[in-house]
Design a protein around this motif. Structure first.
Motif, PDB file in Angstrom:
ATOM      1  N   SER A  92       0.829  -1.216   0.000  1.00  0.00           N
ATOM      2  CA  SER A  92       0.000   0.000   0.000  1.00  0.00           C
ATOM      3  C   SER A  92       0.861   1.262   0.000  1.00  0.00           C
ATOM      4  O   SER A  92       0.355   2.358  -0.140  1.00  0.00           O
ATOM      5  N   ARG A  93       2.180   1.083   0.151  1.00  0.00           N
ATOM      6  CA  ARG A  93       3.050   2.264   0.182  1.00  0.00           C
ATOM      7  C   ARG A  93       3.319   2.802  -1.226  1.00  0.00           C
ATOM      8  O   ARG A  93       3.244   2.081  -2.211  1.00  0.00           O
ATOM      9  N   ALA A  94       3.649   4.091  -1.279  1.00  0.00           N
ATOM     10  CA  ALA A  94       3.894   4.715  -2.577  1.00  0.00           C
ATOM     11  C   ALA A  94       5.200   4.200  -3.173  1.00  0.00           C
ATOM     12  O   ALA A  94       6.203   4.042  -2.466  1.00  0.00           O
ATOM     13  N   ALA A  95       5.180   3.930  -4.469  1.00  0.00           N
ATOM     14  CA  ALA A  95       6.375   3.452  -5.171  1.00  0.00           C
ATOM     15  C   ALA A  95       6.978   4.555  -6.030  1.00  0.00           C
ATOM     16  O   ALA A  95       8.191   4.656  -6.181  1.00  0.00           O
ATOM     17  N   MET A  96       6.112   5.385  -6.608  1.00  0.00           N
ATOM     18  CA  MET A  96       6.575   6.288  -7.656  1.00  0.00           C
ATOM     19  C   MET A  96       5.744   7.550  -7.693  1.00  0.00           C
ATOM     20  O   MET A  96       4.535   7.504  -7.458  1.00  0.00           O
ATOM     21  N   ILE A  97       6.394   8.649  -8.024  1.00  0.00           N
ATOM     22  CA  ILE A  97       5.654   9.878  -8.341  1.00  0.00           C
ATOM     23  C   ILE A  97       5.988  10.205  -9.797  1.00  0.00           C
ATOM     24  O   ILE A  97       7.151  10.407 -10.136  1.00  0.00           O
TER      25      ILE A  97
END
Ligand code: MCA
Ligand code: AMP
Length: 496
Positions: free
Chosen positions: A144-149
């Motif tokens: 659920s954590r962010a991987a990429m912007i």
């Protein structure tokens, strides 16, 4: 679900993951670079804890190492355009709160002065490797954590950073691998930029998840690519329509015997995909005539990943983008936000599902405005005809698609207003056979000032990426405005 960051390198140890010039990098070698990079980034810490780390590296081993290294160390990767200009990079670095930038010794990008100005660290991916601590465990990163912007232009002036979780990345990749039948026997050229999903997900990540081989190229070289395709090097090609236009031009310029060899090469490939912009029916038809390949056109966006696709098996219809991919919910809505159930009634395409982005980084308002009842509003207008979606255009005239790149007319207008001769500026997209649309500007000038296209291009060169710079310029006494004083861009189209 808790698991290691999306474990995307799935080739056999000795299989070749990446070919870059004369260098061939096996999956085992890449895996070891990625781990060492992750440990180097962690530098003794247990987890990067969502630290934003920019990746400013062209296609190749160092890019894959940095991207996966950041993921494995619990950071958020921020892939940036290696050809962007300083003001554009500054916006992205500040907007995403980037703490360091990873570059490559082999492909240096002059970012030093900007990093210094912003107080951001910079390091080469090949130096950020801590082989000495091979035994240290890497963090377990929740899906659920962010991987990429990923930065994308929109109807606001400056690009916004779309946040994709590991779950969304996994959903996008696994869906495409299945839908388009990737296998470890596949081999694909990679010349698309690696700060957009087309290059990052559809080409690089799908290939590395499948154990296939990626041939990294510094840029599109139609001559070389056709030679390799004649030689049977690739099984899959993924590109924007402009690339197919350029390939057709090149193939048509070849003498008959050579043309046949190249066309036969394309014919032997298992899949040619077009996307990121509308593929004109004449391009679909000419490609089929030349190569026998029915282009598989698909539709997607930075915020949704790939959403709608023509089938791998079954009819690929020219001018249509097909049907929602498995796991993606796509629906057309009317102006009253009601789902359109009938065929041939146009409305906005909205998308939901696991693969959709989380929101815009640090921009709650834009995030709120882009969703309605859980559906992401793409801003694209479409109809369904005989079961297939057809994209009719965009709801905003301020979004331009040039060679697959999205350009915000407002961003270019804002920049042009910084020119000492320009009083007012209005930017629109004009239809173009090669680029789909090209950027065109109408301006009024300050008293006594003069301006020509060449001068404007030169001025733009240090300030914006080349694809955003106007290729047409019209100097006017006054811009056409309506009773409210708003520029009538539709009228400008005719004037330009
Ligand atoms: C290059 N030029 C352009 C563009 N690209 N002008 C307008 N629009 C462009 N896109 C200009 C250069 O500044 C130069 O101008 C001249 O064209 C030739 O440049 P060159 O670099 O030789 O062109 P090229 O290498 O042939 O590049 C064409 C390209 C490239 C390969 C089509 O534009 C490209 O990689 N586009 C793909 C972008 C992409 O990946 N979009 C996906 C977004 P001058 O001669 O004046 O110097 S992701 C997305 O949309 C979603 C997720 C999706 O569905 O995929
Ligand atoms: P981007 O923000 O750069 O990811 O661009 C996404 C946009 O590209 C979509 O909202 C569409 O406007 C456009 N797009 C992508 N694929 C297609 C396609 N096959 N046909 C028409 N437009 C497309």
């Amino acid at each position: 679900m808790s698991m290691a960051a999306f474990p995307a390198l799935r080739g056999g140890n000795q299989d070749i993951a990446l070919i870059e010039g004369d260098a061939r990098h096996s999956y085992a070698a890449l895996e070891s670079c990625v781990k060492a990079c992750a440990r180097g980034l962690l530098n003794g810490k247990a987890d990067l804890g969502q630290e934003r780390i920019a990746v400013l590296i062209p296609a190749g081993r160092d890019y894959a190492t940095a991207l996966h290294g950041v993921w494995r160390a619990g950071g958020i990767a921020v892939p940036l355009n290696v050809a962007a200009k300083a003001p554009e990079l500054e916006h992205c670095l500040l907007q995403a709160g980037v703490s360091r930038v990873m570059t490559s010794r082999q492909h240096p990008v002059a970012i030093g002065p900007l990093c210094e100005k912003l107080g951001i660290g910079a390091s080469h991916a090949d130096d950020t490797q801590d082989a000495g601590r091979q035994q240290r465990p890497l963090p377990s990163v929740e899906e659920s954590r962010a991987a990429m912007i990923v930065f994308t232009s929109g109807t606001t002036s400056r690009p916004k950073g779309a946040v994709l979780t590991h779950q969304a990345v996994r959903a996008q990749v696994t869906m495409l691998v299945e839908a388009w039948r990737w296998t470890r026997n596949d081999s694909i050229p990679l010349f698309l930029p690696l700060h957009h999903l087309h290059g990052i997900i559809n080409v690089l990540s799908c290939a590395l998840w499948s154990g296939a081989t990626v041939h990294a190229m510094p840029k599109l070289d139609a001559v070389r690519l056709c030679e390799q395709i004649a030689g049977g090097v690739f099984s899959v090609l993924m590109a924007v329509p402009t690339v197919y236009v350029k390939l057709i031009e090149h193939i048509e310029s070849l003498p008959a015997p050579q043309r046949k060899t190249v066309c036969d090469g394309f014919q032997r490939m298992r899949l040619n995909v077009s996307g990121s912009a509308a593929c004109p029916a004449r391009v679909f038809a000419r490609w089929k005539e030349l190569t026998g390949q029915a282009l598989l056109e698909r539709y997607g966006a930075t915020e949704t990943g790939m959403a709608i696709s023509n089938p791998y098996d079954g009819e690929r219809r020219a001018g249509f983008v097909g049907q929602p991919l498995p796991g993606v919910m796509a629906q057309i809505f009317d102006e009253n936000d009601q789902p359109v159930e009938k065929e041939a009634v146009p409305g906005e395409v909205r998308v939901r599902g696991e693969a959709v982005f989380q929101g815009y980084w640090n921009d709650e308002r834009a995030t709120r405005n882009s969703f309605i009842n859980g559906w992401f509003r793409t801003g694209d207008i479409a109809v369904v005809e005989n079961g297939y979606y057809r994209i009719l255009g965009r709801s905003s005239i301020d979004i331009i698609k040039s060679g697959g790149y999205k350009v915000s007319a407002l961003e270019v207008e804002d920049a042009l207003l910084g020119h000492e001769a320009i009083r007012e500026a209005a930017v629109i997209g004009l239809p173009d056979e090669t680029w789909g649309e090209i950027v065109a500007a109408a301006v009024t000038l300050k008293d006594g000032a003069s301006l020509g296209l060449d001068g404007l291009k030169q001025w733009c060169a240090g300030r914006m990426s080349a694809y955003k710079a106007p290729r047409r310029l019209k100097v006017m006494d006054a811009l056409p405005r309506n009773a409210m004083g708003k520029v009538v861009k539709a009228a400008l189209r005719d004037l330009l």
